[in-house]
Write an enzyme that holds these catalytic residues in place. Sequence first.
Site, PDB file in Angstrom:
ATOM      1  N   CYS A 138       0.830  -1.217   0.000  1.00 64.95           N
ATOM      2  CA  CYS A 138       0.000   0.000   0.000  1.00 64.95           C
ATOM      3  C   CYS A 138       0.861   1.263   0.000  1.00 64.95           C
ATOM      4  O   CYS A 138       0.604   2.202  -0.758  1.00 64.95           O
ATOM      5  CB  CYS A 138      -0.928  -0.010   1.208  1.00 64.95           C
ATOM      6  SG  CYS A 138      -0.094  -0.400   2.751  1.00 64.95           S
ATOM      7  N   HIS A 217      -2.538   5.549   6.257  1.00 63.18           N
ATOM      8  CA  HIS A 217      -1.154   6.022   6.400  1.00 63.18           C
ATOM      9  C   HIS A 217      -1.096   7.461   5.892  1.00 63.18           C
ATOM     10  O   HIS A 217      -1.929   7.880   5.071  1.00 63.18           O
ATOM     11  CB  HIS A 217      -0.190   5.245   5.512  1.00 63.18           C
ATOM     12  CG  HIS A 217      -0.150   3.768   5.711  1.00 63.18           C
ATOM     13  ND1 HIS A 217       0.243   3.158   6.867  1.00 63.18           N
ATOM     14  CD2 HIS A 217      -0.408   2.760   4.838  1.00 63.18           C
ATOM     15  CE1 HIS A 217       0.234   1.843   6.711  1.00 63.18           C
ATOM     16  NE2 HIS A 217      -0.165   1.575   5.488  1.00 63.18           N
TER      17      HIS A 217
HETATM   18  P1  NAD Z   1      -5.108 -10.568   6.335  1.00 60.71           P
HETATM   19  O1  NAD Z   1      -4.497 -11.161   7.554  1.00 60.71           O
HETATM   20  O2  NAD Z   1      -6.179  -9.564   6.476  1.00 60.71           O
HETATM   21  O3  NAD Z   1      -5.687 -11.740   5.415  1.00 60.71           O
HETATM   22  C1  NAD Z   1      -4.966 -12.897   5.143  1.00 60.71           C
HETATM   23  C2  NAD Z   1      -5.934 -14.062   4.990  1.00 60.71           C
HETATM   24  O4  NAD Z   1      -5.212 -15.221   4.605  1.00 60.71           O
HETATM   25  C3  NAD Z   1      -6.672 -14.400   6.296  1.00 60.71           C
HETATM   26  O5  NAD Z   1      -8.031 -14.618   5.995  1.00 60.71           O
HETATM   27  C4  NAD Z   1      -5.986 -15.685   6.752  1.00 60.71           C
HETATM   28  O6  NAD Z   1      -6.830 -16.536   7.498  1.00 60.71           O
HETATM   29  C5  NAD Z   1      -5.626 -16.317   5.419  1.00 60.71           C
HETATM   30  N1  NAD Z   1      -4.542 -17.309   5.477  1.00 60.71           N
HETATM   31  C6  NAD Z   1      -3.649 -17.537   6.468  1.00 60.71           C
HETATM   32  N2  NAD Z   1      -2.833 -18.558   6.113  1.00 60.71           N
HETATM   33  C7  NAD Z   1      -3.222 -18.983   4.886  1.00 60.71           C
HETATM   34  C8  NAD Z   1      -2.797 -19.996   4.008  1.00 60.71           C
HETATM   35  N3  NAD Z   1      -1.772 -20.793   4.309  1.00 60.71           N
HETATM   36  N4  NAD Z   1      -3.433 -20.141   2.837  1.00 60.71           N
HETATM   37  C9  NAD Z   1      -4.472 -19.327   2.483  1.00 60.71           C
HETATM   38  N5  NAD Z   1      -4.934 -18.356   3.300  1.00 60.71           N
HETATM   39  C10 NAD Z   1      -4.312 -18.181   4.467  1.00 60.71           C
HETATM   40  O7  NAD Z   1      -3.905 -10.031   5.477  1.00 60.71           O
HETATM   41  P2  NAD Z   1      -3.946  -8.852   4.410  1.00 60.71           P
HETATM   42  O8  NAD Z   1      -3.802  -7.574   5.129  1.00 60.71           O
HETATM   43  O9  NAD Z   1      -5.074  -9.069   3.477  1.00 60.71           O
HETATM   44  O10 NAD Z   1      -2.556  -9.092   3.670  1.00 60.71           O
HETATM   45  C11 NAD Z   1      -2.430  -9.980   2.571  1.00 60.71           C
HETATM   46  C12 NAD Z   1      -1.243  -9.560   1.734  1.00 60.71           C
HETATM   47  O11 NAD Z   1      -1.504  -8.239   1.249  1.00 60.71           O
HETATM   48  C13 NAD Z   1       0.085  -9.455   2.501  1.00 60.71           C
HETATM   49  O12 NAD Z   1       1.130  -9.759   1.609  1.00 60.71           O
HETATM   50  C14 NAD Z   1       0.143  -8.000   2.888  1.00 60.71           C
HETATM   51  O13 NAD Z   1       1.445  -7.548   3.131  1.00 60.71           O
HETATM   52  C15 NAD Z   1      -0.455  -7.359   1.647  1.00 60.71           C
HETATM   53  N6  NAD Z   1      -1.033  -6.015   1.854  1.00 60.71           N
HETATM   54  C16 NAD Z   1      -1.745  -5.716   2.965  1.00 60.71           C
HETATM   55  C17 NAD Z   1      -2.244  -4.431   3.129  1.00 60.71           C
HETATM   56  C18 NAD Z   1      -2.986  -4.012   4.352  1.00 60.71           C
HETATM   57  O14 NAD Z   1      -2.844  -2.884   4.769  1.00 60.71           O
HETATM   58  N7  NAD Z   1      -3.789  -4.865   4.946  1.00 60.71           N
HETATM   59  C19 NAD Z   1      -2.056  -3.483   2.126  1.00 60.71           C
HETATM   60  C20 NAD Z   1      -1.378  -3.834   0.956  1.00 60.71           C
HETATM   61  C21 NAD Z   1      -0.859  -5.117   0.832  1.00 60.71           C
END
Ligand code: NAD
Length: 334
Positions: A138, A217
């Site tokens: 992000c 942010h």
């Molecule tokens: P999150 O924790 O909200 O969601 C992750 C999901 O994946 C959860 O539902 C979890 O139960 C599931 N999970 C856990 N282990 C798993 C597995 N082995 N197989 C499949 N699913 C599994 O995380 P998020 O914030 O959505 O982040 C996901 C990705 O996006 C990360 O790489 C993060 O760095 C990136 N990201 C996050 C944000 C943010 O601010 N939230 C912004 C941009 C990018």
Amino acid sequence: MKVKVAINGYGTIGKRVADAVSKQDDMEIIGVTKTKPDYVSKMTAYPLYVAVPENMGTFEEAGVKVHGTIGDLLKKADIVVDGSPGKIGAEHKPMYEKAGVKAVFEGGEKHELAGVSFNAMANYDSAIGKDFVRVVSCNTTGLCRTLYPLYRDFGIDNVKAVMIRRSADPPDSKKGPINAIEPVLKVPSHHGPDVQTVIPDLNISTMAVKVPTTIMHLHSVIVELKKEAGTEDVLNVWENTPRVKFVRGADGVKSTAQIMEMARDMGRNRSDMYEIIVWKDGVHVDGKTLYYSQAIHQESDVVPENIDCIRAMTNLEKNKLKSIEKTDKAMGIN
Ligand code: NAD
């Protein structure tokens, strides 16, 4: 025929990408995975699959209907968006390779995992036809959105930026700080080098601080341009840049709180703000030095980027501006 998209990891990002894919007319969601039969598994409207096959029994015990495992889902997919937590996506790559399915990874993974790090405006072409691409985080997306057009039009000598980061996403009650300000002591923070995975010869260094907020942010950015420009010139460039939106303190938008209220007032899905928000009356150019403040809705700015990334990787569209326009129209971004 629509491109068949699977979502492995249906959390903050996965849910939003699923909804955004569903709004497009050239791709569709064929299923999403969950690790546990929690309330999200019970609520989702998409076909549900089990992310960790050993957990199949827990879904049966909870009476949650599933269509199979991640392996079954991958057999039907053209491309998977890996929305699992940072570093877990890397563990999934061999499974995607074995299934012969293209994969979009997210910003929590390392650049090297995919070899291509993506921002639609800055490097759409580098993802065309690729099997593995990483959509940057992000914060990196926010920096690329506003810096790339300046780099293209004026040239950039160097950038210094401070990321004032939210400490957790709104549904996360485990993380902090809740009453403290925490500097990231590693200098430069990882954000500058991450921008260079998209715009390799941009001279940028960043610092970061975590603050007790969950909603957005904020970046304070100082840019040394190569060419002299007026404040109006810079504003004109951003005016014509997709997914960059102006607000004004003079209109009462003094903080991230009012930006989130605007997203609610706009009736956006999940109250998301996909655009990078720049305070118009906070943009100042002094000679070749530009100062500005921007706000990033961390839960959603990468979502339209994921859609363009899918389109590039699956050869649905070779022209970045056409893809961006199509994505934005379908998602209500103007
Ligand atoms: P999150 O924790 O909200 O969601 C992750 C999901 O994946 C959860 O539902 C979890 O139960 C599931 N999970 C856990 N282990 C798993 C597995 N082995 N197989 C499949 N699913 C599994 O995380 P998020 O914030 O959505 O982040 C996901 C990705 O996006 C990360 O790489 C993060 O760095 C990136 N990201 C996050 C944000 C943010 O601010 N939230 C912004 C941009 C990018």
